[in-house]
Design an enzyme around this catalytic site. Sequence first.
Site, PDB file in Angstrom:
ATOM      1  CB  CYS A  88      -3.339  -4.863   1.790  1.00 48.29           C
ATOM      2  SG  CYS A  88      -2.215  -4.908   0.396  1.00 48.29           S
ATOM      3  CG  HIS A 128       2.638  14.899   5.112  1.00 48.27           C
ATOM      4  ND1 HIS A 128       2.878  15.016   3.766  1.00 48.27           N
ATOM      5  CD2 HIS A 128       1.740  13.886   5.244  1.00 48.27           C
ATOM      6  CE1 HIS A 128       2.141  14.115   3.103  1.00 48.27           C
ATOM      7  NE2 HIS A 128       1.456  13.419   3.990  1.00 48.27           N
ATOM      8  CB  SER A 171      -1.041   0.031   1.111  1.00 54.54           C
ATOM      9  OG  SER A 171      -2.218  -0.597   0.664  1.00 54.54           O
TER      10      SER A 171
END
Length: 135
Positions: A86, A71, A66
Amino acid sequence: MRRRDNFGVHIVSDLYGCNPQKLMKREEIEEMIETTIRESGLNKIKSYFHQFKPYGVTGVVLLSESHLAVHTWPEHGYVSLDVYSCGPPDGSFSAHKRIIDFFKPRKVSTNIFTRGKVEDGSHKKSDIETAHQRV
């Protein structure tokens, strides 16, 4: 392979009170994330990291399992961290812990989501093949 009833684990964290110096340099964050992915057993497809001016970094890694995103806001000592996989959840939790250990926040707020629900018999392989042939 272990049978699962969901499509993966999504870990979303807010890291507060981080050292602003650790949040400023793209190269250091990128190196740490790349090392974390390898050591956590995740599989990188591609990554992109951006250095903001005057400071701050955004990094996104596309994983075969995935994604992982980070940030930073050095002016607030804040990091937004997102790990979704996943695959087996151990890799996600390992990566999450390693990243938090790197930034050393004074406070962490984490939400863990189980994504989707696999319903037995909801789609058979033949249904998917038929849908694919229509496209």
